[in-house]
Design a protein around this motif. Structure first.
Motif, PDB file in Angstrom:
ATOM      1  N   GLY A 313      48.388 -15.713   2.135  1.00 55.98           N
ATOM      2  CA  GLY A 313      48.065 -14.478   2.839  1.00 55.98           C
ATOM      3  C   GLY A 313      47.544 -14.727   4.239  1.00 55.98           C
ATOM      4  N   ALA A 314      47.833 -13.783   5.146  1.00 55.02           N
ATOM      5  CA  ALA A 314      47.467 -13.948   6.552  1.00 55.02           C
ATOM      6  C   ALA A 314      45.959 -14.028   6.792  1.00 55.02           C
ATOM      7  CB  ALA A 314      48.086 -12.817   7.376  1.00 55.02           C
ATOM      8  N   PRO A 315      45.117 -13.213   6.134  1.00 53.47           N
ATOM      9  CA  PRO A 315      43.672 -13.298   6.420  1.00 53.47           C
ATOM     10  C   PRO A 315      43.078 -14.669   6.109  1.00 53.47           C
ATOM     11  CG  PRO A 315      44.188 -11.256   5.269  1.00 53.47           C
ATOM     12  CD  PRO A 315      45.422 -12.091   5.214  1.00 53.47           C
ATOM     13  N   ALA A 316      43.446 -15.228   4.954  1.00 56.28           N
ATOM     14  CA  ALA A 316      42.914 -16.549   4.600  1.00 56.28           C
ATOM     15  C   ALA A 316      43.393 -17.608   5.586  1.00 56.28           C
ATOM     16  CB  ALA A 316      43.336 -16.917   3.182  1.00 56.28           C
ATOM     17  N   LEU A 317      44.651 -17.511   5.992  1.00 55.37           N
ATOM     18  CA  LEU A 317      45.182 -18.479   6.949  1.00 55.37           C
ATOM     19  C   LEU A 317      44.515 -18.330   8.310  1.00 55.37           C
ATOM     20  CD1 LEU A 317      48.988 -18.334   6.057  1.00 55.37           C
ATOM     21  CD2 LEU A 317      47.339 -20.102   5.434  1.00 55.37           C
ATOM     22  N   LEU A 318      44.265 -17.090   8.729  1.00 58.79           N
ATOM     23  CA  LEU A 318      43.621 -16.874  10.021  1.00 58.79           C
ATOM     24  C   LEU A 318      42.200 -17.424  10.019  1.00 58.79           C
ATOM     25  CD1 LEU A 318      43.571 -15.761  12.858  1.00 58.79           C
ATOM     26  CD2 LEU A 318      43.036 -13.494  11.919  1.00 58.79           C
ATOM     27  N   ILE A 381      43.553  -6.335   9.931  1.00 52.59           N
ATOM     28  CA  ILE A 381      44.213  -6.925   8.767  1.00 52.59           C
ATOM     29  C   ILE A 381      45.131  -5.864   8.176  1.00 52.59           C
ATOM     30  CG2 ILE A 381      43.904  -7.899   6.456  1.00 52.59           C
ATOM     31  CD1 ILE A 381      41.191  -8.931   7.344  1.00 52.59           C
ATOM     32  N   ALA A 382      46.403  -6.202   8.006  1.00 52.93           N
ATOM     33  CA  ALA A 382      47.367  -5.248   7.460  1.00 52.93           C
ATOM     34  C   ALA A 382      47.089  -4.999   5.984  1.00 52.93           C
ATOM     35  CB  ALA A 382      48.783  -5.783   7.645  1.00 52.93           C
ATOM     36  N   GLN A 386      49.878  -9.277   5.097  1.00 55.08           N
ATOM     37  CA  GLN A 386      50.920 -10.097   5.709  1.00 55.08           C
ATOM     38  C   GLN A 386      50.681 -10.316   7.199  1.00 55.08           C
ATOM     39  OE1 GLN A 386      53.666 -11.373   3.493  1.00 55.08           O
ATOM     40  NE2 GLN A 386      51.768 -10.836   2.430  1.00 55.08           N
ATOM     41  N   HIS A 387      49.718  -9.603   7.765  1.00 48.62           N
ATOM     42  CA  HIS A 387      49.407  -9.740   9.188  1.00 48.62           C
ATOM     43  C   HIS A 387      47.894  -9.677   9.371  1.00 48.62           C
ATOM     44  CE1 HIS A 387      53.682  -8.903   9.891  1.00 48.62           C
ATOM     45  NE2 HIS A 387      53.536  -7.902   9.028  1.00 48.62           N
ATOM     46  N   ALA A 388      47.383 -10.544  10.216  1.00 50.08           N
ATOM     47  CA  ALA A 388      45.956 -10.533  10.546  1.00 50.08           C
ATOM     48  C   ALA A 388      45.797 -11.066  11.962  1.00 50.08           C
ATOM     49  CB  ALA A 388      45.160 -11.377   9.559  1.00 50.08           C
ATOM     50  N   GLN A 389      44.883 -10.454  12.723  1.00 52.87           N
ATOM     51  CA  GLN A 389      44.670 -10.896  14.097  1.00 52.87           C
ATOM     52  C   GLN A 389      43.256 -10.560  14.539  1.00 52.87           C
ATOM     53  OE1 GLN A 389      47.054  -8.661  17.002  1.00 52.87           O
ATOM     54  NE2 GLN A 389      47.478  -7.111  15.427  1.00 52.87           N
ATOM     55  N   TRP A 471      40.368  -9.824   0.051  1.00 49.96           N
ATOM     56  CA  TRP A 471      40.236  -9.404   1.440  1.00 49.96           C
ATOM     57  C   TRP A 471      40.284  -7.884   1.520  1.00 49.96           C
ATOM     58  CZ3 TRP A 471      39.257 -12.243   5.770  1.00 49.96           C
ATOM     59  CH2 TRP A 471      39.284 -13.630   5.608  1.00 49.96           C
ATOM     60  N   ASP A 472      39.340  -7.327   2.265  1.00 47.03           N
ATOM     61  CA  ASP A 472      39.380  -5.900   2.558  1.00 47.03           C
ATOM     62  C   ASP A 472      40.316  -5.668   3.731  1.00 47.03           C
ATOM     63  OD1 ASP A 472      37.487  -5.306   0.607  1.00 47.03           O
ATOM     64  OD2 ASP A 472      35.829  -5.761   1.979  1.00 47.03           O
ATOM     65  N   VAL A 473      40.999  -4.534   3.711  1.00 49.48           N
ATOM     66  CA  VAL A 473      41.871  -4.177   4.824  1.00 49.48           C
ATOM     67  C   VAL A 473      41.000  -3.702   5.979  1.00 49.48           C
ATOM     68  CG1 VAL A 473      43.676  -2.635   5.609  1.00 49.48           C
ATOM     69  CG2 VAL A 473      43.763  -3.578   3.302  1.00 49.48           C
ATOM     70  N   VAL A 474      41.148  -4.334   7.129  1.00 55.17           N
ATOM     71  CA  VAL A 474      40.345  -3.992   8.299  1.00 55.17           C
ATOM     72  C   VAL A 474      41.255  -3.436   9.378  1.00 55.17           C
ATOM     73  CG1 VAL A 474      38.754  -4.857  10.040  1.00 55.17           C
ATOM     74  CG2 VAL A 474      38.712  -5.824   7.743  1.00 55.17           C
ATOM     75  N   GLN A 475      41.032  -2.201   9.756  1.00 51.35           N
ATOM     76  CA  GLN A 475      41.786  -1.605  10.844  1.00 51.35           C
ATOM     77  C   GLN A 475      41.172  -2.047  12.171  1.00 51.35           C
ATOM     78  OE1 GLN A 475      44.565  -0.190  10.372  1.00 51.35           O
ATOM     79  NE2 GLN A 475      44.370  -0.230   8.131  1.00 51.35           N
ATOM     80  N   PRO A 476      41.888  -1.848  13.278  1.00 49.34           N
ATOM     81  CA  PRO A 476      41.384  -2.335  14.563  1.00 49.34           C
ATOM     82  C   PRO A 476      39.967  -1.857  14.844  1.00 49.34           C
ATOM     83  CG  PRO A 476      43.637  -1.586  14.785  1.00 49.34           C
ATOM     84  CD  PRO A 476      43.202  -1.206  13.409  1.00 49.34           C
TER      85      PRO A 476
END
Length: 480
Positions: A313-318, A381-382, A386-389, A471-476
């Protein structure tokens, strides 16, 4: 005095036939190292051996199992390190075949072998001494030994010189199940619980009684001396041995005082970093410094085809990628930053040991944290993970910069890591500063930092089998 001296153009070797009809003892002298090297090597490797997870110190023969058997895959071999110190070790034998490579201490080593069988010894304990043979190894030497199971052996410093260790060795057990193992010991080997002491049998009491009554120093034992640099028994050999002994004391002392440490660097694959013409769709970077003139903008990407990583998953990788920027900073970038800090500190500009794009990871501002520990200006976090930034950055006297670090899990098990930067220059010095660093920033600093951070991630995450965090979904979120 030597009764017979022979010159050889190859490796000086000795062979002791077995009096019980088994395999012979074979010893070959390979090379002689620098003066005092034997003691120094011994001190260094034994210090590392003591730190090994499978270190055992018994029977005056400290050892560590470096490579275990794998019977499920048909591998019955095992690899050990072991050492014999200044006091030598007792006579013993093993059921299985042995061969090892060793480096003698700076006083040399004496190898003692008896090929008498248990039946012969049971009938007459003196048979042990009748079959006893010695082989002398010169100081600071690389040599090999091979002998069959049931061979009694003892190793000690040459001529009883207790100022120096006998040797350090790497031993290959060609078959851990070889020889006449008891059912209990065989079960121990199959359970992967055996070690050198467990596979060792000491002399029977009948032989020990004879040895105590008449020590080896009072017996005439046939002896073969191997040498390279100087003929055995010559003045040259005596002088060489004296110099090596003295050098060994000094180098051995230095070896004991030096910290035992090693390094491990792993690179799974060549990591290619490419500069993109635009930030990826959905990136938070284009939103940064909105309404202001942008004097520099770039985005670099590194793509890996790795389904196992993608499943994390993207959050763990980020989170691990951000750790990589902190824990695996490129040394070249760190040196450039140190030089840059030296130049700009008198001007009162912001300084940091990290490369500028991610330098705000060292900020003390805890108002907005990614993964509850990384200070960021914004994060996203999507819902499908699948996407995290995250957005990093800082404001300085001459410019403002924002960086976006992102991880995207793509179709087909690919993972894309991105690092992009936007810069607004506040004044002429800011524009001059960016003009000076632009080439090295694009050509070296940013791609190297991203590559090193991903290497850290691969080292940490690639073998991961632990449960993934929730992971919780985090919006911008923006910090102003």
């Amino acid at each position: 005095m030597q009764a017979l001296r022979k010159v050889t153009r190859t490796f000086p070797s000795a062979r002791i036939p077995s009096q019980a009809g088994g395999l012979p003892v074979e010893v070959s002298l390979i090379a002689q190292l620098g003066h005092g090297a034997g003691d120094q090597v011994y001190q260094g490797v034994t210090a590392r051996q003591r730190q090994h997870a499978e270190y055992v110190d018994e029977l005056d023969e400290p050892s560590a199992r470096l490579g275990a058997t794998d019977f499920a895959k048909g591998d019955a071999t095992a690899l050990y390190s072991f050492s014999v110190g200044p006091n030598g070790h007792p006579f013993h034998r093993h059921a299985g075949h042995r061969m090892f490579t060793a480096i003698s201490g700076s006083g040399g080593a004496q190898l003692r072998f008896s090929t008498a069988s248990p039946t012969q010894i049971a009938a007459d304990p003196q048979a042990f001494f009748d079959a006893l043979r010695f082989i002398n190894i010169p100081p600071d030497s690389l040599f090999t030994i091979r002998f069959g199971g049931e061979t009694w052996h003892q190793f000690a410093p040459l001529a009883g010189n207790r100022l120096h260790p006998a040797f350090f060795a790497l031993s290959c057990h060609t078959d851990e199940l070889g020889g006449d193992l008891s059912p209990a010991l065989r079960a121990q080997v199959l359970a992967d619980a055996a070690n050198i002491p467990a596979l060792t049998e000491l002399l029977p009491q009948s032989v020990l009684d004879l040895l105590q009554a008449e020590p080896l120093t009072r017996r005439q034992i046939p002896t073969t001396t191997l040498a390279l640099d100087a003929p055995p028994g010559s003045l040259h050999a005596l002088m060489c041995r004296s110099v090596r002994c003295g050098s060994g004391l000094v180098r051995g002392l230095l070896g004991r005082r030096r910290d035992a440490q090693g390094y491990l660097a792993a690179q799974r694959r060549e990591l290619q970093v490419d500069e993109l013409s635009d930030a990826p769709a959905g990136s938070l970077l284009p939103e940064q410094l909105a309404g202001q003139a942008i004097h520099h903008e770039d985005t670099f990407a590194l793509v890996l085809a790795d389904p196992a990583l993608a499943r994390l998953g993207a959050p763990a990788l980020l989170s691990t990628l951000l750790d990589g920027f902190l824990e695996n900073a490129p040394s070249g970038v760190s040196r450039l930053m140190a030089f840059r800090n030296l130049l700009v500190r008198p001007m009162g500009l912001r300084t940091s040991p990290l490369g500028c794009p991610v330098s705000s990871l060292l900020s003390n501002d805890r108002r907005c944290l990614f993964d509850q520990r990384f200070p960021v200006l914004a994060q996203q976090i999507a819902p499908d993970l699948q996407h995290a930034q995250v957005v990093l950055g800082a404001d300085d006297k001459h410019l403002q910069f924002r960086s976006c670090v992102g991880v995207d899990v793509l179709d087909g098990g690919e993972v894309r890591f991105t690092l992009g930067t936007r810069v607004h220059c506040k004044n002429g010095f800011g524009r001059f500063y960016m003009a000076v660093i632009d080439r090295v920033h694009r050509g070296y600093i940013t791609p190297t930092m991203l590559r090193q951070a991903v290497r850290h991630l691969l080292a940490v995450r690639a073998p991961a089998t632990a449960e993934l965090p929730e992971w919780d979904v985090v919006q911008p979120q923006m910090q102003h």
